[in-house]
Design an enzyme around this catalytic site. Sequence first.
Site, mmCIF file in Angstrom:
data_model
loop_
_atom_site.group_PDB
_atom_site.id
_atom_site.type_symbol
_atom_site.label_atom_id
_atom_site.label_comp_id
_atom_site.label_asym_id
_atom_site.label_seq_id
_atom_site.Cartn_x
_atom_site.Cartn_y
_atom_site.Cartn_z
ATOM 1 N N GLY A 110 0.541 -1.187 0.377
ATOM 2 C CA GLY A 110 0.042 -0.004 -0.169
ATOM 3 C C GLY A 110 0.903 1.046 0.542
ATOM 4 O O GLY A 110 1.857 1.414 -0.417
ATOM 5 N N SER A 111 0.303 2.156 0.334
ATOM 6 C CA SER A 111 0.890 3.867 0.294
ATOM 7 C C SER A 111 1.739 3.518 1.475
ATOM 8 O O SER A 111 2.941 4.940 1.210
ATOM 9 C CB SER A 111 0.079 4.570 1.291
ATOM 10 O OG SER A 111 -0.763 4.529 0.200
ATOM 11 N N VAL A 112 2.619 2.868 2.431
ATOM 12 C CA VAL A 112 3.928 3.017 2.894
ATOM 13 C C VAL A 112 5.207 2.983 1.773
ATOM 14 O O VAL A 112 6.366 3.188 1.862
ATOM 15 C CB VAL A 112 3.925 1.860 3.983
ATOM 16 C CG1 VAL A 112 3.622 2.173 5.344
ATOM 17 C CG2 VAL A 112 3.751 0.339 3.368
#
Length: 710
Positions: free
Chosen positions: A452-454
Amino acid sequence: MKKILAILFLLLVVAGCSKEPTPEERLSEYIALWNKQKFDKMYDYLSKDAKQTITEEEFTTRYQKIYEDLQINDLKIDFKKPKKDKKAEKEASYSFTAKMNSIAGAIQFTHKARLQEEERDKKKNWYVDWDTEYIFPELKEGDTIGLSTVAPKRGEILDRDGDGLAVNGQVYEVGVVAGDLDAAVLESLSSLLKIPKEQINKALGASWVKPGLFVPLRKVSMDEQERIAQLIALEPVQTRKVGARVYPYGEAAASLVGYVGPITADELEKRKDKGYTSQDVIGKRGLEQVLDEQLKGTSGVKIVIKKKGAETGAAGETGGSESETGETAASQKDVVLAEKPVTDGKDVKLTIDADVQAAVYAELSGGSGSSAAGEGGADGTAAGTGQTGGAGETGTAAVMNPVTGETLALVSSPSFDPNQAALGMSADEWKALQEDKQQPLLTRFKQAYAPGSVMKPLTAAIGLANGAIKPEEAVPILGKQWQKDQSWGGYFVTRVHVGTEPVNLERALVYSDNIYFAQAALKMGKGPFADGLKKFGFEEEIPYTYPLEKSVTGALGSDIALADSGYGQGQVQMSIVHLLASYTPFVSGNGGNMMKPVLLVDEEKGQVWKEAVVSPANADLIAADLRKVVGDAAGTAHSAEMAGYPLAGKTGTAEMKQKQGEAGVENGWFIAYNTDSPSLMVAMMVEGVQGRGGSGIPVKLVKNIFEKIK
């Protein structure tokens, strides 16, 4: 003249054909067969007297069994034929040497072979006057060969401060005194020990069992005092303390450390060339399994000739007392053929901080965790740990020093009780663990997941390096959804924060804007984006003591796949340990280098795994933006802000679904570190966060961890 020569030639041929073999030749043939361990053929060379003492089957079987049991190899029987044959009439003797390796080491001896001439089928020949001393010189008729082993002390697994994560302690062995067992007692015993009544009856009915003997049934941890009290209240039940592998931090470190158990036939077959035996206990999971050969040690082995007199007593053998026949009695002592001393296993010291490990597990699992091993007692018995698999969150967390690369915690939740696993679970207990939908036996910190956004800071670093991203450039993004063109059909990239102002890199990270990073990935193109990820260690084995799944870029086979991968969806996957390592270039002092994660204390600290992955200028730029993700009131991780303890980090939510428009399962991520004193970096992934707070769940838990361990 020709006739005379022909007669002489014929006489010579006849004389040559009728020449008897010499005893030296016969012994050479016998020894050649011996070196090839062709024992059935050797029997044909035995004298009549020798054959009267042993049959061919007994002879062959005895040699084979001894050589197999003692694992005899590299056999070399050597007989140097004399330069001149001896003029033997009826008997002859020669010296030979025997060298061989065994399970207990080298065996070497010299012995005399005796041969005698015999006539069989009207032909004279030489035969070996064999007896048991040919096997080993001290082995006389009636003696036996004994093989004894001494189990090595298994090496312990310790944390950075020497606290035990896997130690050699004690447990209670519970059993009953053989005899009549009341039906009510049997019922209670079965319930308390969690083993079927049939299994108890089978143990009591074993051939060796006699009335009054103690029959062991199951081992129980010393922590279970209430259970022990209930057991010994049953009249035939007794307990005794025995050595066992003990795991002081229980569930908190179970996935990391694993447990041990008896070796199976399949496991032994795979390890038969590495000194393992059917009596060994080996690592079944975790580091117990990964480092088993180092932890196991080597059994001590002794091969002994057990003298017939020594078994019954020398006095009984000779008819006198030891003082009267000292020489005879002394000669009956057992003889050691070979002996290999026991070598204990080596301790393994980890960079793990057991207190940090327990604190992180307690936070993720919703339990109380476990404190120092001392709570369990000085003998190394297990301390209590909080919940067992089922409560709390499902996910994984890891802690690392981002400057030295030292791993301080590796946690997977839910977990299982390694003490119970090592002592032996019932079939029903194993079945319950294996069928648990939350998968307590899955080691989540070794798995690769969609980040995801990490992953957006990595996309940012790659885009800055190849010019696809200009930090101050404001990208005009309007609305909640975006697609490249109509070729995408009904597929759109969706963002959470909807604004009307153009978005630059800082705002894209603070708001975690999916559309910004999807466009950035497309602008880079498949090749440069994939190459950039490979510089961060994707698509290669991570050099780490605990085997981890490779992080992968995925196929990136379409514009949609490339766009999704730019913000950590698509097919891109990474492990939580790799995630920690990939953020080390942004940490002040690392100069854009990616540090190598380490797990063993004796590994070099501060190793650079990937040099200059990010330029120092770009690393500082991204680090400043990551600080605003937490510090800015609009940042997705602002709830982790702590006074006097500035965190930088990144949230993420990875959604797993079959197609757009349907609800999917979401995993929430958060990774953070202190910008002023970067000695702690914490990453966490929580499964199934949809509809209950998303990445806000790991943000809260990680903040709690920092408050406990900072």
